[in-house]
Write a protein that holds these residues in place. Structure first.
Motif, PDB file in Angstrom:
ATOM      1  N   VAL A  88      31.196  11.879   1.445  1.00  0.00           N
ATOM      2  CA  VAL A  88      31.176  11.165   0.309  1.00  0.00           C
ATOM      3  C   VAL A  88      32.130  11.321  -0.702  1.00  0.00           C
ATOM      4  O   VAL A  88      32.001  12.218  -1.234  1.00  0.00           O
ATOM      5  CB  VAL A  88      29.347  11.354  -0.467  1.00  0.00           C
ATOM      6  CG1 VAL A  88      29.373   9.065  -1.789  1.00  0.00           C
ATOM      7  CG2 VAL A  88      28.619  10.875   0.444  1.00  0.00           C
TER       8      VAL A  88
ATOM      9  N   ALA B 292      26.143  11.962  -4.945  1.00  0.00           N
ATOM     10  CA  ALA B 292      25.945  11.992  -3.279  1.00  0.00           C
ATOM     11  C   ALA B 292      25.168  12.122  -2.592  1.00  0.00           C
ATOM     12  O   ALA B 292      24.352  11.321  -2.128  1.00  0.00           O
ATOM     13  CB  ALA B 292      27.381  12.796  -3.062  1.00  0.00           C
TER      14      ALA B 292
ATOM     15  N   ARG C 151      30.563   2.649  -6.357  1.00  0.00           N
ATOM     16  CA  ARG C 151      29.250   2.190  -6.993  1.00  0.00           C
ATOM     17  C   ARG C 151      28.492   2.823  -8.298  1.00  0.00           C
ATOM     18  O   ARG C 151      27.792   1.644  -8.794  1.00  0.00           O
ATOM     19  CB  ARG C 151      28.227   3.813  -6.342  1.00  0.00           C
ATOM     20  CG  ARG C 151      26.836   2.844  -6.060  1.00  0.00           C
ATOM     21  CD  ARG C 151      26.278   2.252  -5.500  1.00  0.00           C
ATOM     22  NE  ARG C 151      27.125   1.639  -4.567  1.00  0.00           N
ATOM     23  CZ  ARG C 151      26.335   1.178  -4.043  1.00  0.00           C
ATOM     24  NH1 ARG C 151      25.064   0.123  -3.939  1.00  0.00           N
ATOM     25  NH2 ARG C 151      26.669   0.913  -2.371  1.00  0.00           N
TER      26      ARG C 151
ATOM     27  N   TRP D 195      23.267   9.088  -1.309  1.00  0.00           N
ATOM     28  CA  TRP D 195      23.266   9.210  -0.031  1.00  0.00           C
ATOM     29  C   TRP D 195      22.761  10.535   0.646  1.00  0.00           C
ATOM     30  O   TRP D 195      23.221  11.337   0.909  1.00  0.00           O
ATOM     31  CB  TRP D 195      24.856   8.982  -0.083  1.00  0.00           C
ATOM     32  CG  TRP D 195      25.760   7.828  -0.085  1.00  0.00           C
ATOM     33  CD1 TRP D 195      25.927   6.822   0.050  1.00  0.00           C
ATOM     34  CD2 TRP D 195      26.513   7.807  -1.624  1.00  0.00           C
ATOM     35  NE1 TRP D 195      26.931   5.822   0.097  1.00  0.00           N
ATOM     36  CE2 TRP D 195      26.922   6.422  -1.903  1.00  0.00           C
ATOM     37  CE3 TRP D 195      26.698   8.448  -3.013  1.00  0.00           C
ATOM     38  CZ2 TRP D 195      27.522   6.056  -2.751  1.00  0.00           C
ATOM     39  CZ3 TRP D 195      26.822   8.060  -4.054  1.00  0.00           C
ATOM     40  CH2 TRP D 195      27.707   6.651  -4.189  1.00  0.00           C
TER      41      TRP D 195
ATOM     42  N   LYS E 176      21.052   2.312  -3.469  1.00  0.00           N
ATOM     43  CA  LYS E 176      21.643   3.468  -4.039  1.00  0.00           C
ATOM     44  C   LYS E 176      21.646   3.275  -5.701  1.00  0.00           C
ATOM     45  O   LYS E 176      22.126   3.934  -6.359  1.00  0.00           O
ATOM     46  CB  LYS E 176      23.024   3.916  -3.410  1.00  0.00           C
ATOM     47  CG  LYS E 176      22.804   3.842  -1.343  1.00  0.00           C
ATOM     48  CD  LYS E 176      24.368   4.533  -1.036  1.00  0.00           C
ATOM     49  CE  LYS E 176      24.254   4.274   0.044  1.00  0.00           C
ATOM     50  NZ  LYS E 176      23.327   5.054   0.569  1.00  0.00           N
TER      51      LYS E 176
ATOM     52  N   GLU F 258      33.771   6.315  -3.194  1.00  0.00           N
ATOM     53  CA  GLU F 258      32.972   5.309  -2.876  1.00  0.00           C
ATOM     54  C   GLU F 258      32.288   5.764  -3.652  1.00  0.00           C
ATOM     55  O   GLU F 258      30.742   4.392  -4.787  1.00  0.00           O
ATOM     56  CB  GLU F 258      31.750   5.868  -2.093  1.00  0.00           C
ATOM     57  CG  GLU F 258      32.500   5.988  -0.756  1.00  0.00           C
ATOM     58  CD  GLU F 258      31.840   6.248   0.580  1.00  0.00           C
ATOM     59  OE1 GLU F 258      31.243   5.978   1.542  1.00  0.00           O
ATOM     60  OE2 GLU F 258      32.505   7.511   0.934  1.00  0.00           O
TER      61      GLU F 258
ATOM     62  N   SER G 149      23.635  11.151   3.720  1.00  0.00           N
ATOM     63  CA  SER G 149      24.687  12.010   4.960  1.00  0.00           C
ATOM     64  C   SER G 149      24.626  13.435   4.555  1.00  0.00           C
ATOM     65  O   SER G 149      24.792  14.155   3.410  1.00  0.00           O
ATOM     66  CB  SER G 149      26.466  10.674   3.609  1.00  0.00           C
ATOM     67  OG  SER G 149      25.908   9.792   4.085  1.00  0.00           O
TER      68      SER G 149
END
Length: 234
Positions: free
Chosen positions: A192, A180, A200, A184, A158, A196, A187
């Motif tokens: 998200v 996001a 990150r 991700w 990521k 988070e 997801s």
């Protein structure tokens, strides 16, 4: 003025708040205090990590059996002294502390932010002209370079995907939704959390910023997202 009076390590990453370490004409141990003459305050640096010596007309560097190694221009060195001519990139602890060796009679120029967004310059004597070149993301090799110095170990997962996205839009604010979606992909949209994403991005900042507490390249846009300043994709 002799070469020994104009030599320095210009710090590019890993020592927050330290920009330049002058070197004199003696034998100097680099590592963690109180075991060293020159402090490299980083957890990846050994107590007695490396030694720089000036003898007659030449500087040399050698590793002192450090746990994470010493590298000159990407090549790991050992206990055999390695000459330094000027302009070499020296890494301590697998790239955790990165410096440029400068010696001679020309000028070192190190730009940094004064906090108001305007660059200031730190000028001294030395062999190399060192100017931050930004963050370069190579989407073919997945390599990331900061001011021309490779990020080691490489970013993966990521972290890389998000930085790649930001590098595709240098200078533009990228929304959290965009981040996001790229970081991700597994997801569903909207699942998200901001926390988070912030965690990150904080992790990425620690990898690419010389001083993460005073970001030069990765800027937060409050309530919206993030922006990569001086980034480019190749």
């Amino acid at each position: 003025m002799s070469i020994s009076e104009t030599a320095a390590l210009v710090i590019q990453a890993g020592l927050g708040g330290v920009e330049m370490i002058p070197l004199d004409g003696s034998r100097q141990i680099l590592g963690r205090l109180p075991h060293a003459d020159i402090e490299l305050d980083n957890p990846f640096v050994s107590r007695r990590h490396a030694e720089i010596v000036y003898r007659e007309t030449e500087f040399t560097i050698r590793d002192l059996g450090s746990r994470n190694g010493t590298f000159v221009d990407g090549a790991k060195i050992d206990a055999i002294p390695r000459p330094l001519q000027g302009g070499e990139t020296v890494e301590f602890g697998r790239g955790q502390v990165v410096a440029r060796f400068a010696a001679g009679s020309s000028t070192i120029t190190l730009q940094k932010s004064d906090g108001d967004g305007s660059p200031s310059k730190l000028t001294s004597t030395g062999a190399a002209t060192i100017t931050p070149r930004g963050v370069d993301v190579n989407h073919l090799t997945r390599d990331v370079l900061v001011d021309g110095v490779p990020v080691i170990p490489p970013l993966s997962g990521k972290d890389y995907l998000i930085l790649e996205l930001l590098s595709e839009h240098p200078g533009r604010a990228v929304s959290k939704d965009e981040i996001a979606s790229r970081g991700w992909p597994e997801s569903p949209a909207g699942t998200v959390t901001d926390q988070e994403i912030a965690q990150r991005l904080s992790r990425i900042r620690r990898r690419i910023e010389p001083d993460p507490s005073s970001p030069r390249y990765l800027e937060s846009i409050r309530g919206f997202g993030y922006k990569l300043i001086g980034g480019k994709e190749s």
